[in-house]
Design an enzyme around this catalytic site. Structure first.
Site, PDB file in Angstrom:
ATOM      1  N   ASP A  33      50.000 -40.000  35.967  1.00 23.17           N
ATOM      2  CA  ASP A  33      49.861 -38.837  36.844  1.00 23.17           C
ATOM      3  C   ASP A  33      50.851 -38.934  38.009  1.00 23.17           C
ATOM      4  OD1 ASP A  33      48.883 -36.700  38.264  1.00 23.17           O
ATOM      5  OD2 ASP A  33      46.796 -37.351  38.220  1.00 23.17           O
TER       6      ASP A  33
ATOM      7  N   ASP B 191      45.293 -28.433  38.101  1.00 22.63           N
ATOM      8  CA  ASP B 191      43.983 -28.877  37.609  1.00 22.63           C
ATOM      9  C   ASP B 191      43.055 -27.716  37.239  1.00 22.63           C
ATOM     10  OD1 ASP B 191      45.028 -31.292  38.283  1.00 22.63           O
ATOM     11  OD2 ASP B 191      43.322 -31.935  39.497  1.00 22.63           O
TER      12      ASP B 191
HETATM   13  C1  GLA Z   1      45.121 -35.216  39.500  1.00 27.12           C
HETATM   14  C2  GLA Z   1      45.006 -34.888  38.013  1.00 27.12           C
HETATM   15  C3  GLA Z   1      43.533 -34.856  37.615  1.00 27.12           C
HETATM   16  C4  GLA Z   1      42.884 -36.187  37.944  1.00 27.12           C
HETATM   17  C5  GLA Z   1      43.077 -36.518  39.412  1.00 27.12           C
HETATM   18  C6  GLA Z   1      42.608 -37.927  39.738  1.00 27.12           C
HETATM   19  O1  GLA Z   1      44.625 -34.187  40.295  1.00 27.12           O
HETATM   20  O2  GLA Z   1      45.629 -33.681  37.717  1.00 27.12           O
HETATM   21  O3  GLA Z   1      43.397 -34.575  36.234  1.00 27.12           O
HETATM   22  O4  GLA Z   1      43.441 -37.186  37.126  1.00 27.12           O
HETATM   23  O5  GLA Z   1      44.445 -36.432  39.799  1.00 27.12           O
HETATM   24  O6  GLA Z   1      42.849 -38.286  41.056  1.00 27.12           O
END
Ligand code: GLA
Length: 417
Positions: free
Chosen positions: A170, A240
């Site tokens: 990520d 997200d």
């Molecule tokens: C980001 C990702 C999420 C999750 C969070 C965890 O926002 O897009 O899917 O993994 O981080 O902190």
């Protein structure tokens, strides 16, 4: 704590200003479809993982920063006892907040919520499941835990030693590296980003352990065009998701045009499932599941299995819907018609069949008055025989004039031959 973490998850970090810009993949119309030259080469020498879209479960959408070793073990048990494992959900993925400090040799440790990662991996494997883990190319993860910057090979080797089968990587705070190294130069920043993903790809390869490599950088720089060239088996196309119909449907509908970038081993990822989370109704859960299946999206459940109702289990484990998602052709579907809240999407299936989904994203039921089924656009010139998947009913011959009643926020899903 959990709300704070959820907030980060929903909007990404405050300083992480570009996260979720637009929130949804831009239309890929006009985008270059030619795969990177490295793709074919890489595919030839690497073991094929994710021949069909990965299926499993991830801790973030429900447990977020509270997830513990016990939650993972409970989930593993329930994936087996509910039948989800046998329906295909085999990856058990620990998302952010498992990370502890590094030891004197720089080796990453899990924190007190996860006392023994190797033992946990062994437990998950003993259930016929696979383990996934999470990190970032930055110094810190999105929830500000320890991440992999400067430790890529060491971390990949640690994951391999533990028995990890899947890594979600990520972008998070790597954004600060990009802006520091190439201020005001977005193309140069994107190059750094691609290199960071390739670095971890090489680190995974060096371990010799096959791992699904899940890129999470919210679709920036049209990741679908270069994801395979850095070893991505799936790549997030959006910011997200959250457990509400509007966010889910905006993301799902925004995938139109990306079909040509999906293929066995390489999938567009509109984010993990929220089926069973929040206040999604049965129709909304079915719409979510149908849309993701039409999109050949990874099916990574995100609900609390200890509280799963039979209704939610029925949506997640509908064999015919899963079969559409997992069809061996590996073709992503696309929108073939839209009129206001009614949209028709089609996905090619093996054996010359097509999945045809009639969505009603509107606030009132639709009887499809004056809306043709667009069977020609779906690939049917002559007669067509349909099976209604959610109703589990053969319908016999259908034509462009066949009308369906589609509930508010609901869907009719057909397999047509
Ligand atoms: C980001 C990702 C999420 C999750 C969070 C965890 O926002 O897009 O899917 O993994 O981080 O902190």
């Amino acid at each position: 704590m959990r709300d704070w973490l959820r907030m980060l998850g929903a909007g990404c970090l405050g300083f992480f200003v570009m996260c979720g810009v637009g929130g949804v993949a831009q239309s890929a119309a006009g985008a270059k479809a030619a795969p990177h030259k490295a793709v074919a080469k890489a595919a030839a020498k690497e073991p094929m993982v994710a021949a069909t879209p990965p299926m499993g479960w991830n801790s973030w959408n429900f447990f977020a920063g509270k997830v513990t070793d016990k939650d993972i073990r409970d989930t593993a048990d329930l994936l087996v006892s509910t039948g989800m494992r046998d329906a295909g959900y085999v990856y058990v993925n620990i998302d952010d907040t498992w990370e502890g400090d590094r030891d004197a040799q720089g080796r990453i440790q899990s924190n007190s919520k996860f006392p023994d990662m190797k033992a946990l991996a062994d437990y998950v494997h003993s259930k016929g499941l696979k383990l996934g883990i999470y990190s970032s190319p930055g110094a810190k993860t999105c929830a500000r835990f320890e991440a992999s910057l400067g430790h890529e090979e060491q971390d990949a080797q640690t994951y391999a030693d533990w028995g990890v089968d899947y890594l979600k990587y990520d972008l998070c705070s790597y954004r600060t590296v990009m802006t520091a190294q190439a201020p005001d130069d977005i193309p140069a920043q994107y190059k750094l980003m691609r290199e960071a993903y390739e670095k971890m790809h090489q680190a995974i390869l060096k371990t010799g352990r096959p791992m699904v490599y899940s890129l999470c950088q919210y679709g920036w720089d049209s990741v679908w065009e270069w994801g395979p060239s850095v070893g991505g088996n799936l790549w997030r196309t959006t910011g997200d998701i959250s457990a509400n119909f509007d966010r889910m449907s905006v993301i799902g509908r925004g995938q139109a045009g990306l079909a040509k970038f999906a293929a066995p081993g390489h999938w567009n990822d509109p984010d993990m499932l929220e089926v069973g989370n929040g206040k999604l109704t049965l129709d909304e859960n079915r719409t979510h599941m149908t849309l993701w299946a039409i999109l050949a999206a990874p099916l990574i459940a995100g609900n609390n299995l200890t509280q799963m109702t039979p209704e939610v289990g029925g949506v997640l484990m509908n064999k015919d819907v899963i079969a559409i998602d997992q069809d061996v052709l590996g073709r992503q579907g696309d929108r073939i018609f839209a009129q206001g809240p009614v949209e028709i999407w089609a996905k090619p299936l093996s054996g010359g069949r097509k999945a045809l989904a009639i969505f009603n994203f509107g606030e009132t039921a639709s009887e499809m008055r004056r809306i043709s089924l667009h069977l020609k656009e779906a690939g049917f010139l002559g007669h067509a025989i349909a099976h209604d998947v959610w109703a589990a009913k053969d319908l016999g011959p259908i034509s462009d004039d066949t009308k369906f009643s589609v509930p508010r926020h609901g869907v009719v899903l057909l397999v047509v031959r």
